[in-house]
Design an enzyme around this catalytic site. Structure first.
Site, mmCIF file in Angstrom:
data_model
loop_
_atom_site.group_PDB
_atom_site.id
_atom_site.type_symbol
_atom_site.label_atom_id
_atom_site.label_comp_id
_atom_site.label_asym_id
_atom_site.label_seq_id
_atom_site.Cartn_x
_atom_site.Cartn_y
_atom_site.Cartn_z
ATOM 1 N N CYS A 47 0.860 -1.192 0.000
ATOM 2 C CA CYS A 47 0.000 0.000 0.000
ATOM 3 C C CYS A 47 0.893 1.239 0.000
ATOM 4 O O CYS A 47 2.003 1.201 0.527
ATOM 5 C CB CYS A 47 -0.879 -0.033 1.260
ATOM 6 S SG CYS A 47 -1.860 1.446 1.546
ATOM 7 N N SER A 49 0.747 3.718 1.832
ATOM 8 C CA SER A 49 1.082 4.154 3.191
ATOM 9 C C SER A 49 2.408 3.562 3.658
ATOM 10 O O SER A 49 3.153 4.203 4.408
ATOM 11 C CB SER A 49 -0.034 3.773 4.169
ATOM 12 O OG SER A 49 -1.262 4.295 3.748
ATOM 13 N N HIS A 52 4.988 5.747 2.179
ATOM 14 C CA HIS A 52 5.063 7.054 2.852
ATOM 15 C C HIS A 52 6.061 7.017 4.012
ATOM 16 O O HIS A 52 6.661 8.029 4.347
ATOM 17 C CB HIS A 52 3.694 7.452 3.411
ATOM 18 C CG HIS A 52 2.686 7.877 2.388
ATOM 19 N ND1 HIS A 52 3.013 8.488 1.203
ATOM 20 C CD2 HIS A 52 1.323 7.796 2.388
ATOM 21 C CE1 HIS A 52 1.898 8.762 0.523
ATOM 22 N NE2 HIS A 52 0.865 8.339 1.216
ATOM 23 N N HIS A 68 0.826 -3.712 6.331
ATOM 24 C CA HIS A 68 -0.376 -3.637 7.175
ATOM 25 C C HIS A 68 -1.603 -4.191 6.467
ATOM 26 O O HIS A 68 -2.699 -4.113 7.008
ATOM 27 C CB HIS A 68 -0.614 -2.179 7.591
ATOM 28 C CG HIS A 68 -0.865 -1.278 6.429
ATOM 29 N ND1 HIS A 68 0.169 -0.811 5.626
ATOM 30 C CD2 HIS A 68 -2.006 -0.790 5.893
ATOM 31 C CE1 HIS A 68 -0.350 -0.076 4.655
ATOM 32 N NE2 HIS A 68 -1.674 -0.060 4.782
ATOM 33 N N CYS A 175 -6.720 -3.496 4.076
ATOM 34 C CA CYS A 175 -6.553 -2.043 3.930
ATOM 35 C C CYS A 175 -7.229 -1.497 2.679
ATOM 36 O O CYS A 175 -8.313 -0.946 2.754
ATOM 37 C CB CYS A 175 -5.098 -1.588 3.973
ATOM 38 S SG CYS A 175 -4.993 0.215 3.799
HETATM 39 N N1 LIG Z 1 -7.308 6.712 5.107
HETATM 40 C C1 LIG Z 1 -6.818 5.481 5.188
HETATM 41 O O1 LIG Z 1 -7.199 4.695 6.064
HETATM 42 C C2 LIG Z 1 -5.816 5.034 4.179
HETATM 43 C C3 LIG Z 1 -5.615 3.665 3.968
HETATM 44 C C4 LIG Z 1 -4.774 3.279 2.922
HETATM 45 C C5 LIG Z 1 -4.115 4.203 2.164
HETATM 46 N N2 LIG Z 1 -4.292 5.530 2.432
HETATM 47 C C6 LIG Z 1 -3.646 6.559 1.613
HETATM 48 O O2 LIG Z 1 -4.426 6.697 0.432
HETATM 49 C C7 LIG Z 1 -3.581 7.208 -0.610
HETATM 50 C C8 LIG Z 1 -3.730 6.310 -1.833
HETATM 51 O O3 LIG Z 1 -3.189 5.027 -1.590
HETATM 52 P P1 LIG Z 1 -2.902 4.014 -2.802
HETATM 53 O O4 LIG Z 1 -2.248 2.805 -2.213
HETATM 54 O O5 LIG Z 1 -4.099 3.879 -3.639
HETATM 55 O O6 LIG Z 1 -1.792 4.876 -3.589
HETATM 56 P P2 LIG Z 1 -1.271 4.857 -5.118
HETATM 57 O O7 LIG Z 1 0.036 5.525 -5.103
HETATM 58 O O8 LIG Z 1 -1.397 3.493 -5.674
HETATM 59 O O9 LIG Z 1 -2.354 5.784 -5.879
HETATM 60 C C9 LIG Z 1 -2.276 7.181 -5.922
HETATM 61 C C10 LIG Z 1 -2.666 7.652 -7.322
HETATM 62 O O10 LIG Z 1 -2.675 9.084 -7.331
HETATM 63 C C11 LIG Z 1 -2.156 9.529 -8.556
HETATM 64 N N3 LIG Z 1 -1.679 10.907 -8.399
HETATM 65 C C12 LIG Z 1 -0.521 11.364 -7.850
HETATM 66 N N4 LIG Z 1 -0.474 12.705 -7.880
HETATM 67 C C13 LIG Z 1 -1.637 13.119 -8.438
HETATM 68 C C14 LIG Z 1 -2.192 14.405 -8.728
HETATM 69 N N5 LIG Z 1 -1.531 15.522 -8.427
HETATM 70 N N6 LIG Z 1 -3.408 14.464 -9.300
HETATM 71 C C15 LIG Z 1 -4.104 13.328 -9.618
HETATM 72 N N7 LIG Z 1 -3.627 12.071 -9.359
HETATM 73 C C16 LIG Z 1 -2.414 11.981 -8.777
HETATM 74 C C17 LIG Z 1 -1.064 8.526 -8.892
HETATM 75 O O11 LIG Z 1 -0.762 8.526 -10.279
HETATM 76 C C18 LIG Z 1 -1.696 7.211 -8.417
HETATM 77 O O12 LIG Z 1 -2.415 6.565 -9.446
HETATM 78 C C19 LIG Z 1 -2.182 7.241 -0.025
HETATM 79 O O13 LIG Z 1 -1.905 8.532 0.499
HETATM 80 C C20 LIG Z 1 -2.264 6.246 1.107
HETATM 81 O O14 LIG Z 1 -1.277 6.472 2.083
HETATM 82 C C21 LIG Z 1 -5.141 5.958 3.403
HETATM 83 ZN ZN LIG Z 2 -2.874 0.855 3.497
#
Ligand SMILES: NC(=O)c1ccc[n+]([C@@H]2O[C@H](COP(=O)([O-])OP(=O)(O)OC[C@H]3O[C@@H](n4cnc5c(N)ncnc54)[C@H](O)[C@@H]3O)[C@@H](O)[C@H]2O)c1
Ligand SMILES: [Zn+2]
Ligand SMILES: [Zn+2]
Length: 375
Positions: A47, A49, A52, A68, A175
Site C-alpha cells: 500500500c 502508506s 510514505h 499492514h 486495507c
Molecule cells: N485513510 C486510510 O485509512 C488510508 C488507507 C490506505 C491508504 N491511504 C492513503 O491513500 C492514498 C492512496 O493510496 P494508494 O495505495 O491507492 O496509492 P497509489 O500511489 O497506488 O495511488 C495514488 C494515485 O494518485 C495519482 N496521483 C498522484 N499525484 C496526483 C495528482 N496531483 N493528481 C491526480 N492524481 C495523482 C497517482 O498517479 C496514483 O495513481 C495514499 O496517500 C495512502 O497512504 C489511506
Molecule cells: Zn494501506
C-alpha cells in the site's frame, strides 16, 4: 513440533533507515504475551502508506517492519485470548477495535483510541516490541507489521475470517479495498443518482470508484495524472476520466465546468495537500461533501478560504473506510466470497515475498495497482 511459547526465527523485510531498500533478514519473533496473537502471514499487499514511511511523508521510528494489508493463519495465542485460536484464518487490523473506548462505543465512530496511527510509537500496547534482529529491537508498524513470515498483534487488532477465504485475494480487505469502498458507502454515504469525483486511482481510489458505483452514483469522474490508470477505472465504474495535465486551468475549475455546480461527493485518495484543497473546491458550494482518504504529508498545512465551508460544504476524513474493523472485516470477506464485489482487478502483480523491493518499484513507477507478496 509446536512452536507455541517459543521464539520463532524467520525471514522479514527490515527497513533500517528511511529512503533505503528493504533488507531481507532473519529476525526473532517473541511468543505472544497475554491478549496477543502470533500470526503466520501468507499474503500481504503493498500500500502507498508503507511507501510514505520510506519517503518520510509518514514519520515512524526506525528500524521497522512495515506492511499492514495482509492475511494469514494463527500460529499461537497468549493467555486470555478468546476470539481466535491456532489454525484460524485471520486478517490483522491496523485500526483495532477494543470495544471500550469512546470511538468504539459510539455508533458514529471507528478510529479506536488504541490505534498506533497518530501516536506512532512503533510498539505493542505494553510499550515493548516482539521483533529482534542482530540484537536490536525492531519497531512494529501501526500494530500490524506484515512484511514478515510471522508477526504478533494485539487481540483487538485481528479478525477471524472464513476458513475457505483465498488469502492472496482477501488480504486487500485488510486495507486498500475496505478503505476506499467504505469511504464511499460508509463515510460519505453516497446516494443513488449522485455525482462523484475521485482524485487518485491507485488501489484505494479504484475501491472508492467501486463503492460509488455500488451506491448507485450516476456519474463518477476519475482523476489521475497517470492516464494508464483510466482503462481500469472505466472497467470498475468511472463514467469520465480526467487528466489534470491536459488542462492549464486548475482541476477544480475543470470539474465545475463539467458538472455545472460541482460534484455531490469528492474524495482525495492521493495524500497531497493541493489535491485535498482541490477536491474540497470541486464539490457543490452548499451540500457537497469532500472526504480526505490520502494520508496527509507530515508537517504540511493547508490554508483555505473559510467561505468554502461557510456556504455549507462538509469536509471530513476517513480512516479504514469508517468501518469498525473487527466487526466489519469478517463480513466483508463473506461478501467477497458471495461475489458482492471483486478484488481481482486491483491485483496486477503477485510476487514472492523476497521480491518486495521490486514490488515497491512497480508502485513508484505507476505500473501496478496492488502487488501481493506471497510467502
Ligand atoms: N485513510 C486510510 O485509512 C488510508 C488507507 C490506505 C491508504 N491511504 C492513503 O491513500 C492514498 C492512496 O493510496 P494508494 O495505495 O491507492 O496509492 P497509489 O500511489 O497506488 O495511488 C495514488 C494515485 O494518485 C495519482 N496521483 C498522484 N499525484 C496526483 C495528482 N496531483 N493528481 C491526480 N492524481 C495523482 C497517482 O498517479 C496514483 O495513481 C495514499 O496517500 C495512502 O497512504 C489511506
Ligand atoms: Zn494501506
Ligand atoms: Zn476502541
Amino acid at each position: 513440533m509446536s512452536t507455541a511459547g517459543k521464539v520463532i526465527k524467520c525471514k522479514a523485510a527490515v527497513l533500517w533507515e528511511p529512503k533505503k531498500p528493504f533488507s531481507i533478514e532473519e529476525v526473532e519473533v517473541a511468543p505472544p504475551k497475554a491478549h496477543e496473537v502470533r500470526i503466520k502471514i501468507l499474503a500481504t499487499g503493498i500500500c502507498r502508506s508503507d511507501d510514505h514511511v520510506i519517503t518520510g511523508a509518514l514519520v515512524r521510528p526506525f528500524p521497522i517492519i512495515l506492511g499492514h494489508e495482509a492475511a494469514g493463519v494463527v500460529e499461537s495465542v497468549g493467555e486470555g485470548v478468546t476470539s481466535v485460536k491456532p489454525g484460524d484464518k485471520v486478517i490483522p487490523l491496523f485500526v483495532p477495535q477494543c470495544g471500550e473506548c469512546s470511538a468504539c462505543l459510539s455508533t458514529k465512530g471507528n478510529l479506536c483510541s488504541k490505534n498506533d496511527i497518530g501516536s506512532a510509537s512503533g510498539l505493542m500496547p505494553d510499550g515493548t516490541t516482539r521483533f529482534t534482529c542482530k540484537g536490536k529491537a525492531i519497531h512494529h508498524f501501526i500494530g500490524t507489521s506484515t512484511f514478515t513470515e510471522y508477526t504478533v498483534v494485539h487481540e483487538t487488532a485481528v479478525a477471524k475470517i472464513a476458513a475457505a477465504a483465498p488469502l492472496e485475494k482477501v488480504c486487500l480487505i485488510g486495507c486498500g479495498f475496505s478503505t476506499g469502498y467504505g469511504a464511499a458507502v460508509q463515510t460519505a454515504k453516497v446516494e443513488p443518482g449522485s455525482t462523484c469525483a475521485v482524485f487518485g486511482l491507485g488501489g484505494v481510489g479504484l475501491s472508492v470508484v467501486m463503492g460509488c458505483k455500488a451506491a448507485g452514483a450516476s456519474r463518477i469522474i476519475a482523476i489521475d495524472i497517470n492516464k494508464d490508470k483510466f482503462a481500469k477505472a472505466k472497467e470498475l465504474g468511472a463514467t469520465d476520466c480526467v487528466n489534470p495535465k491536459d488542462f492549464t486551468k486548475p482541476i477544480h475549475e475543470v470539474l465545475m465546468e463539467m458538472t455545472g455546480l460541482g460534484v455531490d461527493y469528492s474524495f482525495e485518495v492521493i495524500g497531497h495537500t493541493e489535491t485535498m484543497a482541490a477536491a474540497l473546491a470541486s464539490c457543490h458550494f452548499n451540500y457537497g461533501v469532500s472526504v480526505i482518504v490520502g494520508v496527509p504529508p507530515a508537517a504540511e498545512k493547508i490554508s483555505f478560504d473559510p467561505m468554502l465551508l461557510f456556504s455549507g460544504r462538509t469536509w471530513k476524513g476517513s480512516v479504514f473506510g469508517g468501518w469498525k474493523s473487527k466487526d466489519a472485516v469478517p463480513k466483508l470477506v463473506a461478501d467477497y466470497m458471495e461475489k458482492k464485489f471483486v478484488l481481482e482487478p486491483l491485483i496486477t502483480h503477485t510476487l514472492p515475498f523476497i521480491k518486495i523491493n521490486e514490488g515497491f518499484d512497480l508502485l513508484r513507477k505507476g505500473k501496478s495497482i496492488r502487488s501481493v507478496l506471497v510467502f
